[in-house]
Write an enzyme that holds these catalytic residues in place. Structure first.
Site, PDB file in Angstrom:
ATOM      1  N   SER A  44       0.844  -1.197   0.000  1.00 57.81           N
ATOM      2  CA  SER A  44       0.000   0.000   0.000  1.00 57.81           C
ATOM      3  C   SER A  44       0.872   1.236   0.000  1.00 57.81           C
ATOM      4  CB  SER A  44      -0.841  -0.047   1.281  1.00 57.81           C
ATOM      5  OG  SER A  44      -1.304   1.225   1.610  1.00 57.81           O
ATOM      6  N   TYR A  97      -2.213  -0.546  10.583  1.00 58.63           N
ATOM      7  CA  TYR A  97      -2.433  -1.154   9.257  1.00 58.63           C
ATOM      8  C   TYR A  97      -1.220  -0.893   8.354  1.00 58.63           C
ATOM      9  CZ  TYR A  97      -3.709  -1.088   4.358  1.00 58.63           C
ATOM     10  OH  TYR A  97      -3.684  -1.264   2.995  1.00 58.63           O
ATOM     11  N   LYS A 106       1.922  -3.436   6.635  1.00 63.61           N
ATOM     12  CA  LYS A 106       2.395  -3.494   5.237  1.00 63.61           C
ATOM     13  C   LYS A 106       3.896  -3.252   5.169  1.00 63.61           C
ATOM     14  CE  LYS A 106      -1.521  -4.560   3.406  1.00 63.61           C
ATOM     15  NZ  LYS A 106      -1.737  -5.912   2.867  1.00 63.61           N
TER      16      LYS A 106
HETATM   17  C1  UD1 Z   1      -6.456   4.710   3.400  1.00 62.69           C
HETATM   18  C2  UD1 Z   1      -5.024   4.262   3.446  1.00 62.69           C
HETATM   19  C3  UD1 Z   1      -4.729   3.252   2.373  1.00 62.69           C
HETATM   20  C4  UD1 Z   1      -5.653   2.086   2.547  1.00 62.69           C
HETATM   21  C5  UD1 Z   1      -7.066   2.571   2.428  1.00 62.69           C
HETATM   22  C6  UD1 Z   1      -7.967   1.365   2.656  1.00 62.69           C
HETATM   23  C7  UD1 Z   1      -3.473   5.894   4.304  1.00 62.69           C
HETATM   24  C8  UD1 Z   1      -2.628   7.074   3.979  1.00 62.69           C
HETATM   25  N1  UD1 Z   1      -4.157   5.407   3.287  1.00 62.69           N
HETATM   26  O1  UD1 Z   1      -6.635   5.470   2.231  1.00 62.69           O
HETATM   27  O2  UD1 Z   1      -3.418   2.783   2.494  1.00 62.69           O
HETATM   28  O3  UD1 Z   1      -5.379   1.128   1.556  1.00 62.69           O
HETATM   29  O4  UD1 Z   1      -7.308   3.568   3.425  1.00 62.69           O
HETATM   30  O5  UD1 Z   1      -9.041   1.597   3.404  1.00 62.69           O
HETATM   31  O6  UD1 Z   1      -3.521   5.432   5.415  1.00 62.69           O
HETATM   32  N2  UD1 Z   1     -12.695  11.500   2.612  1.00 62.69           N
HETATM   33  C9  UD1 Z   1     -13.655  12.440   2.918  1.00 62.69           C
HETATM   34  N3  UD1 Z   1     -14.844  12.023   3.432  1.00 62.69           N
HETATM   35  C10 UD1 Z   1     -15.133  10.704   3.648  1.00 62.69           C
HETATM   36  C11 UD1 Z   1     -14.146   9.732   3.324  1.00 62.69           C
HETATM   37  C12 UD1 Z   1     -12.943  10.171   2.821  1.00 62.69           C
HETATM   38  O7  UD1 Z   1     -13.442  13.641   2.735  1.00 62.69           O
HETATM   39  O8  UD1 Z   1     -16.229  10.399   4.133  1.00 62.69           O
HETATM   40  C13 UD1 Z   1     -11.416  11.930   2.057  1.00 62.69           C
HETATM   41  C14 UD1 Z   1     -10.226  11.610   2.950  1.00 62.69           C
HETATM   42  O9  UD1 Z   1      -9.969  12.640   3.833  1.00 62.69           O
HETATM   43  C15 UD1 Z   1      -9.135  11.437   1.908  1.00 62.69           C
HETATM   44  C16 UD1 Z   1      -9.842  10.910   0.671  1.00 62.69           C
HETATM   45  O10 UD1 Z   1     -11.215  11.208   0.863  1.00 62.69           O
HETATM   46  O11 UD1 Z   1      -8.588  12.686   1.587  1.00 62.69           O
HETATM   47  C17 UD1 Z   1      -9.669   9.422   0.483  1.00 62.69           C
HETATM   48  O12 UD1 Z   1      -9.970   8.757   1.693  1.00 62.69           O
HETATM   49  P1  UD1 Z   1     -10.149   7.171   1.774  1.00 62.69           P
HETATM   50  O13 UD1 Z   1     -10.975   6.720   0.627  1.00 62.69           O
HETATM   51  O14 UD1 Z   1     -10.617   6.844   3.159  1.00 62.69           O
HETATM   52  O15 UD1 Z   1      -8.703   6.591   1.514  1.00 62.69           O
HETATM   53  P2  UD1 Z   1      -7.290   6.909   2.216  1.00 62.69           P
HETATM   54  O16 UD1 Z   1      -7.464   7.420   3.594  1.00 62.69           O
HETATM   55  O17 UD1 Z   1      -6.514   7.742   1.265  1.00 62.69           O
END
Ligand code: UD1
Length: 346
Positions: free
Chosen positions: A131, A156, A160
């Site tokens: 990841s 998590y 990895k």
């Molecule tokens: C995280 C992990 C990644 C993992 C993945 C699996 C980190 C850096 N990344 O990805 O390794 O494989 O989870 O679950 O730890 N967001 C919102 N509102 C929401 C949900 C998300 O604004 O309700 C935003 C988050 O702040 C982020 C983006 O959307 O900026 C993506 O979030 P998300 O889809 O949860 O993935 P990661 O956190 O990037």
């Protein structure tokens, strides 16, 4: 070597990325595919969906990979196994903070068990799901495979990092063994047919399933986690990558090791498109392809969020001949088709 058709084993074959990879393996190769999945965060219906897309039925062995004895028995039933693609793992970042021991145990014991069996049965080709979270918060973007790891932001991510080290050290001790470590950025979307997609038992925390489930009314309006970051529109930046492009990279990685094209016995590749996308841009793309407005609000920053990360993917392109085909709109459209197909089912 046996004359029998070689078998590739896919752990977590009923899961999100595992099932899309099985579809690509069935469509692009002649290997026999056997899945090992105990449905801890997935469902046996996945194999019906795979069959509806490919016309082929995949055998699944319902075994907990952390149970070495049961795993050995299961492997004993597989004819001519030549490679393993290891997806099965827990992946909820927040849960890993609350249940670190569960995460360390599940994600590392399973890997060690598979390597013990690979050694015993001389299964030499191994692909590991890593990841981008292994990089932690980095100073320089885009990240290359040589970007040094910063401290893991969650247990998590730490599993990895450790998993990668376990493989690297194991390969050093066993030069006949070949491993590819694939560092996924943000896999999203669904099969472009809309017939297979993400269906975890957990309530989604990830952005794209949250958007689509919120759009059909299963979940409340989306909260954008912060709009005051130092980015072009204040929201976080990620490298979203279509799940079928990720799946395609696994087929290429497996052929790469089987055909002995590796420069060294452990290869590491970033799997991202190389494009950084903000949360607001992701929402706009969804609104465009779904032809509707999404109801959302801006909220507090989420603890542990990386501000921005995206990949340099040159190495995977050069070495694997991989080239991600789908852009952000295709990712969002496929996720939306899948959600419409599911209806209000979670
Ligand atoms: C995280 C992990 C990644 C993992 C993945 C699996 C980190 C850096 N990344 O990805 O390794 O494989 O989870 O679950 O730890 N967001 C919102 N509102 C929401 C949900 C998300 O604004 O309700 C935003 C988050 O702040 C982020 C983006 O959307 O900026 C993506 O979030 P998300 O889809 O949860 O993935 P990661 O956190 O990037």
């Amino acid at each position: 070597m046996s004359n029998q058709t070689p078998t590739i084993i896919v752990t977590g074959g009923a899961g999100y990325i595992g099932s899309h990879t099985i579809i690509e393996l069935l469509q692009q190769t002649d290997y026999i595919i056997v899945s090992i999945d105990n449905f801890s965060n997935s469902n046996a219906d996945t194999f019906d969906r795979i069959e509806s897309i490919t016309g082929k039925r995949v055998k699944n062995l319902n075994v907990d990979i952390c149970n070495l004895e049961a795993l050995e028995l299961a492997f004993g039933t597989i004819k001519n196994p030549i490679g393993i693609i290891h997806f099965a793992a827990f992946k909820a970042v927040g849960d890993s903070v609350n249940m670190p021991l569960t995460y360390y145990h599940n994600n590392l014991e399973s890997l060690i068990n598979l390597l013990k069996i690979s050694e015993k049965l001389q299964i030499k080709n191994f692909i590991f799901s890593s990841s981008c979270s292994v990089y932690g918060n980095v100073d320089k973007l885009p990240v290359t495979e040589d970007t040094p790891f910063s401290k893991a932001e969650s247990p998590y991510a730490h599993t990895k990092q450790i998993g990668e080290d376990i493989l690297i050290n194991y390969v050093k001790s066993n030069p006949a063994f070949k491993a590819v470590l694939l560092r996924y950025f943000n896999p999203v979307g669904a099969h472009n047919s809309g017939l297979n997609g993400e269906l975890s038992k957990d309530k989604p925390n990830n952005l794209v399933p949250f958007i689509t489930q919120s759009a059909v009314g299963i979940l409340p309006p989306l909260t954008v986690f912060g709009d005051d970051y130092d980015t072009r529109d204040g929201s976080c930046i990620r490298d979203y990558i279509h799940v079928s492009d990720i799946a395609d990279a696994h087929v290429k990685a497996m052929n790469y090791v089987i055909n002995d094209n590796q420069k060294t016995n452990t290869s590491i590749f970033n799997l991202g498109t190389g494009n950084g996308v903000t949360v607001f841009e992701a929402i706009q793309s969804f609104e465009k392809v779904s032809e509707q407005k999404l109801n959302y609000k801006v909220g507090e920053r989420r603890a542990g969020d990386v501000i921005k990360i995206y990949a340099n993917n040159n190495l995977a392109k050069q070495e694997l001949g991989w080239d991600p085909k789908n852009g952000l709109d295709e990712m969002m459209l496929s996720a939306w088709k899948w959600q419409l197909n599911l209806g209000k089912q979670k």
